[in-house]
Design an enzyme around this catalytic site. Sequence first.
Site, PDB file in Angstrom:
ATOM      1  N   ARG A 250      43.292  42.582  35.471  1.00 59.13           N
ATOM      2  CA  ARG A 250      44.513  43.380  35.365  1.00 59.13           C
ATOM      3  C   ARG A 250      44.454  44.457  36.439  1.00 59.13           C
ATOM      4  NH1 ARG A 250      46.556  39.765  32.983  1.00 59.13           N
ATOM      5  NH2 ARG A 250      47.418  39.790  30.866  1.00 59.13           N
ATOM      6  N   GLU A 279      52.734  46.570  39.120  1.00 60.80           N
ATOM      7  CA  GLU A 279      53.226  45.251  39.527  1.00 60.80           C
ATOM      8  C   GLU A 279      54.732  45.248  39.414  1.00 60.80           C
ATOM      9  OE1 GLU A 279      51.328  41.985  37.511  1.00 60.80           O
ATOM     10  OE2 GLU A 279      49.348  42.635  38.168  1.00 60.80           O
ATOM     11  N   HIS A 298      50.175  37.801  41.085  1.00 60.30           N
ATOM     12  CA  HIS A 298      49.759  37.495  39.706  1.00 60.30           C
ATOM     13  C   HIS A 298      50.022  36.022  39.366  1.00 60.30           C
ATOM     14  CE1 HIS A 298      49.038  39.589  35.579  1.00 60.30           C
ATOM     15  NE2 HIS A 298      48.538  38.361  35.575  1.00 60.30           N
TER      16      HIS A 298
HETATM   17  C1  DGY Z   1      47.383  36.097  31.294  1.00 58.26           C
HETATM   18  O1  DGY Z   1      47.603  35.055  30.667  1.00 58.26           O
HETATM   19  O2  DGY Z   1      46.946  37.116  30.748  1.00 58.26           O
HETATM   20  C2  DGY Z   1      47.616  36.073  32.768  1.00 58.26           C
HETATM   21  O3  DGY Z   1      47.511  37.299  33.346  1.00 58.26           O
HETATM   22  C3  DGY Z   1      48.911  35.379  33.109  1.00 58.26           C
HETATM   23  O4  DGY Z   1      48.670  34.039  32.897  1.00 58.26           O
END
Ligand code: DGY
Length: 339
Positions: A250, A279, A298
Amino acid sequence: MGDGAGTGAGAGRPRVFVARVIPEDGLAPVLAACDARVWEDELPPPRADLLRAIEGCDGVLTLLTDRVDDEFLDRAGPQLKVVSNYAVGFDNIDVPACTRRGIPVGNTPGVLTETTADLAWALIMAAARRLPEGDRYVRASRWKTWGPMLLLGPDVYDATLGIVGFGRIGQAVARRAMGFGMTILYHDVSQLPVEVEAAYGATFVPLEELLARSDFVSLHVNLTPETRQLMNAERLGWMKPSAVLVNTSRGPVVDPRALYDALSRGGLFAAALDVTDPEPIPLDDPLLTLDNCLVVPHIASASRATRGKMGAMAAANLLAGLRGERLPTPVNPEVYEGR
Ligand code: DGY
């Protein structure tokens, strides 16, 4: 907002809101079973629209861009039975708030492990071997001849890989690293059983040691208060100037200003980011001025097959919750205690 194809037959069917168009494997079962409204824009519903859309819903299928908190739950109303998140991460959801209200929350673990590890690996290779720079070099008509000093980077094979967060995805990255003959270090909240370590030839070390010894550092932690800005100026300073940092976890796990400082003054060789804070990354973010910072939007789980599996899993969680059954993959199983 578009009304999903399944909106017609309202009577007796649970009302749900689906916060974006997801693959058919997920959407079809939801539309078949529910009075569903689907947010059809490419962008997430603005907060006011989201809050309006969920009023009176029995279930919601959310994305990581939708904040689920007390305000959201109040607006949805006491009939809300389930929150199903189309992601393995659930830092967009105030899980304790859902638990207090007895609302199970589902996520999509497991199905995106390998695809995410593939992308982490792609970023390791791309940053080390300077692929985006090479591509820009060619397109800018700068490729005149074979150059002995052109676009040199570190070797990946035989290097030391430090994995921060040695869960499913971290271990899948380690599996790939074994093929490159890498020394694998890992750090997690606790040391894993020796069988797990032996399976990858991985060694548990304190974070400071991992950062100091690794040629590549790949982040695979959940975003929690403890991991927010884990990679701050001090910890980035523990890394080798020749090292590469890869983040597919993240964005807020890394302090972007500290990263810019490290990259721009030669404190790190390169960074490769699938996730940023915020983001999307603003176009005037100084990180985007650096040749040694690779940023992708992402997309770690973005294979067709995996996104379909995530959809099927999110739908299964939603529909189980609507039926009052245990979710296949609840993140707050404590809601079932004493039921
Ligand atoms: C998640 O699933 O947490 C990712 O960041 C997106 O697929």
